[in-house]
Design a protein around this motif. Structure first.
Motif, PDB file in Angstrom:
ATOM      1  N   ARG A 152       0.827  -1.203   0.000  1.00  0.00           N
ATOM      2  CA  ARG A 152       0.000   0.000   0.000  1.00  0.00           C
ATOM      3  C   ARG A 152       0.867   1.261   0.000  1.00  0.00           C
ATOM      4  O   ARG A 152       0.606   2.209  -0.744  1.00  0.00           O
ATOM      5  CB  ARG A 152      -0.928  -0.019   1.217  1.00  0.00           C
ATOM      6  CG  ARG A 152      -1.892   1.142   1.265  1.00  0.00           C
ATOM      7  CD  ARG A 152      -2.948   0.954   2.329  1.00  0.00           C
ATOM      8  NE  ARG A 152      -2.361   0.811   3.663  1.00  0.00           N
ATOM      9  CZ  ARG A 152      -3.074   0.831   4.799  1.00  0.00           C
ATOM     10  NH1 ARG A 152      -4.398   0.930   4.726  1.00  0.00           N
ATOM     11  NH2 ARG A 152      -2.486   0.712   5.955  1.00  0.00           N
ATOM     12  N   ASN A 181      -7.849  -4.451  -2.275  1.00  0.00           N
ATOM     13  CA  ASN A 181      -8.872  -3.671  -1.582  1.00  0.00           C
ATOM     14  C   ASN A 181      -8.433  -2.215  -1.495  1.00  0.00           C
ATOM     15  O   ASN A 181      -7.478  -1.889  -0.805  1.00  0.00           O
ATOM     16  CB  ASN A 181      -9.104  -4.248  -0.186  1.00  0.00           C
ATOM     17  CG  ASN A 181     -10.214  -3.511   0.549  1.00  0.00           C
ATOM     18  OD1 ASN A 181     -10.936  -2.712  -0.044  1.00  0.00           O
ATOM     19  ND2 ASN A 181     -10.351  -3.799   1.822  1.00  0.00           N
ATOM     20  N   CYS A 182      -9.146  -1.338  -2.189  1.00  0.00           N
ATOM     21  CA  CYS A 182      -8.823   0.096  -2.172  1.00  0.00           C
ATOM     22  C   CYS A 182      -9.795   0.879  -1.296  1.00  0.00           C
ATOM     23  O   CYS A 182      -9.786   2.115  -1.319  1.00  0.00           O
ATOM     24  CB  CYS A 182      -8.857   0.658  -3.593  1.00  0.00           C
ATOM     25  SG  CYS A 182      -7.621  -0.069  -4.703  1.00  0.00           S
ATOM     26  N   ALA A 183     -10.627   0.162  -0.527  1.00  0.00           N
ATOM     27  CA  ALA A 183     -11.705   0.823   0.217  1.00  0.00           C
ATOM     28  C   ALA A 183     -11.183   1.870   1.195  1.00  0.00           C
ATOM     29  O   ALA A 183     -11.725   2.969   1.296  1.00  0.00           O
ATOM     30  CB  ALA A 183     -12.536  -0.228   0.944  1.00  0.00           C
ATOM     31  N   ALA A 184     -10.148   1.519   1.936  1.00  0.00           N
ATOM     32  CA  ALA A 184      -9.652   2.443   2.968  1.00  0.00           C
ATOM     33  C   ALA A 184      -8.452   3.248   2.485  1.00  0.00           C
ATOM     34  O   ALA A 184      -7.787   3.909   3.290  1.00  0.00           O
ATOM     35  CB  ALA A 184      -9.280   1.657   4.227  1.00  0.00           C
ATOM     36  N   ASP A 211      -8.264   5.914   0.700  1.00  0.00           N
ATOM     37  CA  ASP A 211      -8.400   7.369   0.774  1.00  0.00           C
ATOM     38  C   ASP A 211      -8.014   7.900   2.155  1.00  0.00           C
ATOM     39  O   ASP A 211      -7.341   8.929   2.277  1.00  0.00           O
ATOM     40  CB  ASP A 211      -9.823   7.794   0.403  1.00  0.00           C
ATOM     41  CG  ASP A 211     -10.871   7.102   1.253  1.00  0.00           C
ATOM     42  OD1 ASP A 211     -10.535   6.073   1.898  1.00  0.00           O
ATOM     43  OD2 ASP A 211     -12.016   7.580   1.275  1.00  0.00           O
ATOM     44  N   LEU A 212      -8.453   7.188   3.202  1.00  0.00           N
ATOM     45  CA  LEU A 212      -8.087   7.610   4.556  1.00  0.00           C
ATOM     46  C   LEU A 212      -6.579   7.483   4.783  1.00  0.00           C
ATOM     47  O   LEU A 212      -5.951   8.328   5.419  1.00  0.00           O
ATOM     48  CB  LEU A 212      -8.840   6.778   5.598  1.00  0.00           C
ATOM     49  CG  LEU A 212     -10.355   6.984   5.649  1.00  0.00           C
ATOM     50  CD1 LEU A 212     -10.985   6.033   6.667  1.00  0.00           C
ATOM     51  CD2 LEU A 212     -10.679   8.433   6.012  1.00  0.00           C
ATOM     52  N   PHE A 213      -6.019   6.406   4.249  1.00  0.00           N
ATOM     53  CA  PHE A 213      -4.581   6.194   4.409  1.00  0.00           C
ATOM     54  C   PHE A 213      -3.790   7.283   3.697  1.00  0.00           C
ATOM     55  O   PHE A 213      -2.824   7.826   4.241  1.00  0.00           O
ATOM     56  CB  PHE A 213      -4.197   4.819   3.853  1.00  0.00           C
ATOM     57  CG  PHE A 213      -2.720   4.547   3.903  1.00  0.00           C
ATOM     58  CD1 PHE A 213      -2.107   4.213   5.098  1.00  0.00           C
ATOM     59  CD2 PHE A 213      -1.944   4.647   2.761  1.00  0.00           C
ATOM     60  CE1 PHE A 213      -0.740   3.976   5.150  1.00  0.00           C
ATOM     61  CE2 PHE A 213      -0.585   4.413   2.796  1.00  0.00           C
ATOM     62  CZ  PHE A 213       0.021   4.069   4.006  1.00  0.00           C
TER      63      PHE A 213
END
Length: 745
Positions: free
Chosen positions: A188, A224-227, A229-231
């Motif tokens: 990531r 999984n790209c779901a989180a 944006d927060l990262f």
């Protein structure tokens, strides 16, 4: 002809950037940080020295995580390992117009991008690269591929590519945004890094979109790209890469500050002004010792919590070479002025100047270590009026030997010794020892014996190192190199005798006891000191191999509360000395030529009890004698003379009266002496006397010892019937002022 001209122009655009070898590029790389290394090569401190850009250290390709290497190639140049600088398949797949469009980078290989980073003429402007620049970039990329290996190209690219804002290179990026080294980046983090290469200053949604695409290429479509944006939001806002980090911040500043003049006591720093442009600087510091010194200093200050003390400094010198082995300029997070370097700051040294004074007097044959000095009230006429030195506890000890006077740190004998030497001569002696006092001896006057001048811990420690070296003084060194020649600043015989006194636990027993924190299991010589109002506390001493100096106080100059010589700097000094000699012996120095040892005894006249126990004493040859005594008649005459006309009257008509202390006396508790060991001697003339302090009975007889309490007090003598015969009013100030609220009225 026109095509030939274009290629000739492109060839001219090709410059020294692409002609440089990999080793030349790596060698010329300049980090925005300077790394301070120990003598062993360990990293002690990192300090940012270039405010215009943020570059970390050069990172070898093997130290970059495989995830990032893979992500970068997949994102920027899928056929990196196949082409020879230009991806002609990508070129042929796009129309000629789109190939050089500033919005299209699909055909720009990693090698071509590196060529643009190496050559100022090929760098991309605000409007993109011109046709000539692009042709030159193509030419340079092919040249690079002929002279460099693929791993070298990728390594240089990762270290030179801009990522975001001021961040250049993978080390700065990984340390700043992810708080870790480049070898620890996961998929990531690698995806975000690769996304920033393509668009360094893109907005967060664009970075997230690009990073998601890269992550899917790394982990297949199931990524999984779901989180993500927060990262990405958290990473782009993080700035944890501190400008200064490590255990030697003050050393780092000394070595990287470009100065016109050297630091006092460190003349070889003048030659290191170019060190500010060096990525790494190797010092003389010992890494394990530096870390232990920092931890010990901070741990002890935490133990002193509540006593209004927050700063300290420590210095360790190698006696033979003058190399600085440990330098701790402050207590770091415990201090409100952590940037102040207390190693070089000027402070009052208190009693730590006394060894140099006694050494000078011995060298000039004014006294010997066994000479008797009077510890009693005295007045010295000066141009500014009367100077009345006194021991802080007003507990005068009468006639004592010079050994006891120095070991027990008695003030009045030291001032009497300075009267013999003269302040001006003593000031010159201190300057020869490397203490650059700014004023003359006459300016300081007789208070110079008690440390009224200002010196730095660096210079004071080096002066003690001169004592350890038999009076030979030479500059200290922070950088490896040849030691500076030494000069004989003090008589070696006197230096030896004074060192023997400071190593003698019996000499300091009357003040510190025989088993104080100053006593070590190996040979060492040590002296404590405390300045006026307990603003500075010192412990200075040396062993056979090392000199250790410690200062404790407040950078603001505010006084400490109840911090004595044995509770302030001394425990830190002892801990560091014990660390240094955990596995290394320390033996007493051999007596130099011209020093003899003689059995001596002390006695009063008429077979009265001896002043001090018989012992074997060291002498400068030619000054030795076997017996030291004071005539009792002379002592009584001195006592009578000190009382003046009132005393003569009382000789004629004896009445009960208090002879010591006198009314109006102000007593300051000695911060070098444990509070429980301080007593005031009360003396009176008369018969069947009883002592009262503040109306409460204390003792019977003509003398009494009173435990000192801060505050104002009334001392009385009364007869057997309780009738008050005389009284005096005194005031006690100093170390126990915080306890005064609890004392009985």
């Amino acid at each position: 002809m026109q095509g030939v001209a274009i290629f000739l122009i492109a060839a001219c655009a090709y410059s020294t950037g692409s002609a440089a070898t990999f080793n030349e590029v790596k060698t010329s790389y300049q980090s925005s940080d300077t790394h301070i290394l120990s003598r062993e090569g360990e990293l002690l401190h990192r300090l940012r020295t270039d405010a215009t850009v943020r570059r970390g250290q050069w990172v070898a390709l093997a130290d970059v995580s495989p995830a990032l290497r893979t992500a970068l190639v997949l994102s920027e140049d899928k056929r990196f390992y196949e082409h020879s600088g230009v991806d002609w398949r990508a070129v042929s797949a796009a129309a000629w117009g789109n190939l050089w469009n500033t919005k299209t980078r699909g055909a720009s290989t990693i090698t071509m991008q590196l060529a643009g980073l190496l050559d100022e003429d090929l760098k991309r402007g605000n409007g993109g690269r011109s046709v000539v620049q692009k042709l030159g970039q193509t030419w340079s990329a092919q040249s690079l591929e002929r002279g460099w290996r693929k791993d070298q190209i990728l390594e240089a690219y990762l270290n030179l590519v801009p990522f975001r804002g001021e961040l250049v290179g993978i080390d700065a990026l990984s340390q700043t945004l992810f708080g870790k080294a480049a070898h620890g980046l996961d998929n990531r983090e690698a995806a975000v890094a690769a996304a920033l290469v393509r668009a360094p200053n893109a907005k967060e949604p664009q970075v997230v979109q690009r990073a998601c695409s890269v992550l899917k290429s790394l982990e297949t479509a199931a990524a999984n790209c779901a989180a993500l944006d927060l990262f990405v939001t958290g990473a782009l806002q993080r700035r944890d890469y501190a400008a200064s980090e490590g255990v030697a911040p003050h050393v780092a500043r000394q070595l990287t500050a470009v100065r016109g003049e050297p630091v006092e006591g460190l003349p070889n720093l003048k030659a290191s002004t170019s060190a500010a442009r060096t990525a790494t600087i190797r010092t003389t510091l010992r890494a394990p010792l530096q870390r232990f010194a920092v931890q010990t200093l901070q741990s002890h200050l935490r133990e002193l919590a509540g006593r209004h003390v927050e700063d300290a400094a420590l210095l360790v010198l190698d006696n033979a070479s003058g190399e600085v082995l440990a330098w701790v300029g402050s207590s770091g997070p415990l201090s409100s002025a952590a940037d102040v370097d207390a190693v070089t700051a000027l402070r009052q040294p208190g009693s730590t100047l006394k060894p140099f004074l006694y050494a000078q007097a011995i060298a000039e044959r004014r006294i010997t270590a066994a000479s008797l000095l009077e510890d009693s009230a005295t007045q010295i006429q000066t141009t500014g009026g009367l100077y009345i030195p006194q021991n802080y506890d007003r507990h005068f000890k009468g006639w004592v030997s010079a050994r006891t006077a120095l070991g027990a740190s008695l003030n009045v004998p030291a001032v009497r010794t300075l009267v013999m030497v003269s302040p001006d001569a003593f000031q010159k002696q201190l300057v020869r020892l490397g203490l650059p006092l700014k004023e003359s001896g006459d300016y300081y006057g007789y208070s110079l014996a008690l440390g009224s001048a200002e010196v730095s811990l660096l210079n004071l420690s080096n002066a003690y190192r001169a004592l350890a070296n038999g009076g030979r003084a030479s500059p200290t060194r922070l950088l490896p190199g040849k030691a500076a020649p030494a000069t004989q600043a003090l008589d070696p015989r006197a230096a030896f005798i004074v060192g023997d006194i400071m190593s003698d636990p019996m000499a300091r027993a009357r003040t510190f006891g025989t088993d104080s924190v100053l006593a070590t299991r190996f040979w060492s010589a040590v002296k404590t000191g405390t300045s006026k109002d307990m603003r500075d506390n010192w412990a200075m001493g040396y062993s056979q191999r090392y000199t250790v100096g410690v200062w404790v106080g407040n950078a603001s100059g505010a006084p400490m509360w109840d911090v004595s010589g044995t509770t302030g700097a001394a425990p830190i000094w002892a801990a560091v000395m014990n660390f240094l000699h955990a596995k290394q012996v320390s033996r007493a120095p051999k007596a130099p030529a011209g020093v003899v040892q003689k059995a001596v005894q002390f006695a009063n006249a008429a077979n009265t009890p001896s002043l001090e126990a018989a012992r074997t004493e060291w002498f400068v040859d030619g000054t030795q004698q076997t017996t030291f005594a004071m005539d009792s008649g002379a002592a009584r005459a001195i006592s009578t003379r000190s009382r003046g006309l009132k005393g003569l009257k009382n000789e004629a008509t004896p009445t009960a009266r208090i002879t010591a202390p006198t009314t109006g006396t102000i007593i300051a508790l000695d911060p070098d002496i444990p509070p429980q060991a301080q007593r005031l001697t009360l003396q009176a003339e008369g018969a069947n006397l009883r002592w009262l302090v503040n109306g409460k009975p204390l003792a019977k007889g003509n003398t009494a010892l009173w435990p000192l309490w801060p505050g104002r007090h009334v001392v009385q003598i009364a007869d057997a019937k309780g009738q008050v015969l005389d009284h005096v009013r005194i005031e006690v100030r100093g170390a126990g002022v915080q306890s005064a609220r609890k004392m009985p009225p």
